[in-house]
Design a protein around this motif. Structure first.
Motif, mmCIF file in Angstrom:
data_model
loop_
_atom_site.group_PDB
_atom_site.id
_atom_site.type_symbol
_atom_site.label_atom_id
_atom_site.label_comp_id
_atom_site.label_asym_id
_atom_site.label_seq_id
_atom_site.Cartn_x
_atom_site.Cartn_y
_atom_site.Cartn_z
ATOM 1 N N UNK A 62 4.639 -5.027 4.101
ATOM 2 C CA UNK A 62 3.967 -6.322 4.141
ATOM 3 C C UNK A 62 3.638 -6.866 5.538
ATOM 4 N N UNK A 63 3.050 -7.976 5.684
ATOM 5 C CA UNK A 63 2.998 -8.527 6.947
ATOM 6 C C UNK A 63 2.057 -7.739 7.895
ATOM 7 N N UNK A 64 2.551 -7.565 8.989
ATOM 8 C CA UNK A 64 1.670 -6.849 10.151
ATOM 9 C C UNK A 64 2.481 -5.474 10.075
ATOM 10 N N UNK B 159 5.660 2.160 -10.311
ATOM 11 C CA UNK B 159 5.193 0.938 -9.877
ATOM 12 C C UNK B 159 6.169 0.124 -8.498
ATOM 13 N N UNK B 160 6.806 0.918 -8.179
ATOM 14 C CA UNK B 160 7.804 0.459 -6.971
ATOM 15 C C UNK B 160 7.278 0.591 -5.574
ATOM 16 N N UNK B 161 5.971 1.075 -5.429
ATOM 17 C CA UNK B 161 5.543 1.199 -4.085
ATOM 18 C C UNK B 161 4.534 0.082 -3.771
ATOM 19 N N UNK B 162 4.697 -1.161 -3.218
ATOM 20 C CA UNK B 162 4.061 -2.065 -3.242
ATOM 21 C C UNK B 162 3.599 -2.410 -1.649
ATOM 22 N N UNK B 163 2.508 -2.912 -1.406
ATOM 23 C CA UNK B 163 1.740 -3.043 -0.184
ATOM 24 C C UNK B 163 1.276 -4.542 -0.053
ATOM 25 N N UNK B 164 1.602 -5.403 0.930
ATOM 26 C CA UNK B 164 1.192 -6.636 0.764
ATOM 27 C C UNK B 164 0.564 -6.761 2.274
ATOM 28 N N UNK B 165 -0.852 -6.675 2.491
ATOM 29 C CA UNK B 165 -1.321 -6.815 3.749
ATOM 30 C C UNK B 165 -1.105 -5.579 4.997
ATOM 31 N N UNK C 260 9.130 -3.041 5.006
ATOM 32 C CA UNK C 260 8.603 -3.058 6.198
ATOM 33 C C UNK C 260 7.672 -4.320 6.492
ATOM 34 N N UNK C 261 7.926 -5.345 7.244
ATOM 35 C CA UNK C 261 7.224 -6.540 7.215
ATOM 36 C C UNK C 261 6.632 -6.510 8.821
ATOM 37 N N UNK C 262 6.996 -5.751 9.384
ATOM 38 C CA UNK C 262 6.270 -5.774 10.952
ATOM 39 C C UNK C 262 6.887 -4.651 11.873
ATOM 40 N N UNK C 263 6.464 -4.169 12.919
ATOM 41 C CA UNK C 263 6.833 -3.221 13.819
ATOM 42 C C UNK C 263 6.000 -2.046 13.326
#
Length: 469
Positions: free
Chosen positions: A289-291, A316-322, A256-259
């Protein structure tokens, strides 16, 4: 039990109609020539591999207008005249014909009940493509359908039922299924895979916009088998995204990078009414990630059990970037935070607590032919120790010093000193240096796959915690 009720009603309706109507013979359709048939009160449109567009009807009635070109002539077919839009079904592939076809469905308007990228019953779709820009659809499935089964359709392989695991010999096959939603409204379900006993090799679901507030988006199929699927949400509003529903899968990934997404489940939805009993035998990956705005992020189910209780569990598979996640209490330390580290003009994702030196291509980053690496500058006259754990986004500049090389003057035999300091701003010198896996800042697509790649689904290797244990 919403899915069970819906599928039961549809199964009974279609089965009753089939009992009083002749079954269409195999191999009776022509590749590239669409056909429209009715079974009871249900309307079926088979594109048979022809590229079609779905538009709003011009007479103001509920339903849709399907358009295509046949032998250079534009043709069309209205849907919804018998029982309205709720009894309309569109298939990009063929019916009871396993001739290999590639399908293309573009939805610009109208109202349709079911849209399948593949075919119905015995069918062979090499690649299916569904692009939704507008209109209203209840259910979208990238693969084929094999749930409404007449007795003599050839929907078993050597008398083996689907649950014997013989998915490779399923009569309903799809190679690669692509579903892209840019706009419009989906009220029910979106599946990358197929319906019933169908088999799909690879499914890609991309949501860039649209209203899917009540929809459930799944990488795999409603049942059957999907080898590998990735769901990406870059925009729009989505109710639920899950890795699997029922049936079986090898690898599944969600990014998920947006919405806005209300619920994200790495495995199957935990709501008992969803009946998400599907089994994942390979890898699971989730990246925020992203917004992106996610209300609830959960591990979900695998084979009806909590995902962490299954053999494929990987913390380790749950990743959050911002991205923003409001509720993820059950994840604890299973979330890995990723930070953007820009080195010169190249973007790298570094997991919180790791260092620049942990990048697998670190030696390439600090190597430049004819130059000696002097360090990373993080601000004017301030250097960054590459052994320091990363805890925030940062922008680093590589500092190189050219190695002094004696140069003989052909005329006078003098030696010139060519020593010069390169602060990384000389684009002409730097542009060909780093060819290691990286992502351009402007590339959302590469960012998506790079996040999933930490779990090795996409093939780009960045930093893995597993290597640090």
């Amino acid at each position: 039990m919403r899915r069970k009720v819906l599928l039961t009603v549809l199964f009974v309706t279609i089965l009753c109609a089939l009992l009083v109507m002749p079954v269409f013979a195999a191999e009776d359709s022509i590749v590239g020539v669409p056909e429209y048939i009715t079974i009871g009160s249900e309307e079926y449109f088979f594109a048979n591999g022809a590229a079609i567009t779905v538009e709003q009807r011009t007479d103001g009635k509920d339903g849709a207008l399907v358009k295509w070109t046949e032998n250079g002539v534009e043709k069309s077919q209205t849907l919804g005249d018998i029982k309205g839009a709720n009894a309309t079904n569109i298939f990009g592939g063929m019916h009871n014909n396993n001739t290999a076809v590639t399908t293309s469905i573009t939805i610009n308007g109208g109202h349709v009940q079911w849209i399948h990228g593949g075919g119905l019953h015995k069918s062979n779709t090499t690649t299916s493509n569904i692009i939704m820009n507008g209109g209203t659809v209840k259910h979208i499935k990238g693969g084929a359908a094999d749930i409404w089964v007449p007795a003599d359709c050839g929907c078993t392989a050597e008398n083996k039922k689907w649950h014997d695991g013989d998915y490779e010999n399923s009569p309903a096959q799809t190679g690669t299924a692509n579903v892209t939603i840019n706009g419009g409204t989906v009220t029910g379900e979106v599946y990358g895979g197929g319906n019933g006993y169908a088999n799909t090799d690879t499914a890609n679901v991309m949501i860039n916009g649209g209203n899917l507030e009540t929809a459930i988006v799944t990488g795999g199929g409603s049942n059957g088998h999907t080898n590998e699927a990735i769901v990406t949400v870059a925009g729009g509003t989505v109710g639920t995204v899950q890795g699997i529903n029922r049936g079986t899968m090898e690898n599944t990934g969600i990014v998920v990078t947006g919405g806005k997404v209300e619920n994200v489940y790495a495995g199957g939805e935990e709501n008992p009414a969803a009946d998400a009993t599907g089994t994942i035998t390979g890898e699971v990956a989730v990246g925020i990630a992203g917004e992106a705005e996610v209300t609830t992020l959960s591990l979900g189910l695998n084979g009806g059990k909590q995902l962490e209780d299954t053999t494929i569990y990987n913390p380790d598979y749950i990743l959050v970037q911002n991205g923003t996640v409001e509720n993820a209490e059950d994840l604890g330390d299973k979330i890995a935070i990723l930070y953007n580290v820009i080195i010169d003009e190249d973007l790298y994702l570094v997991q919180e607590g790791y260092t620049i030196k942990d990048l697998e291509n670190y030696n390439d980053i600090i190597t430049k032919e004819g130059y000696e690496f002097k360090g990373f500058e993080i601000a004017e006259n301030a250097m960054w120790d590459p052994s320091t754990p990363v805890t925030e986004d940062m922008h680093l500049i590589r500092i190189f010093e050219k190695i002094e090389t004696p140069v003989e003057d052909n005329n006078e035999g003098k030696v010139e000193d060519n020593g010069v300091v390169d602060n990384g701003e000389n684009k002409e010198d730097n542009k060909d240096i780093d060819e290691s896996p990286k992502m351009g800042v402007e590339s959302i697509t590469l960012t998506i796959f790079a996040i999933v790649a930490v779990i090795s689904l996409a093939g780009i290797v960045l930093i893995k915690k597993a290597n640090k244990r």
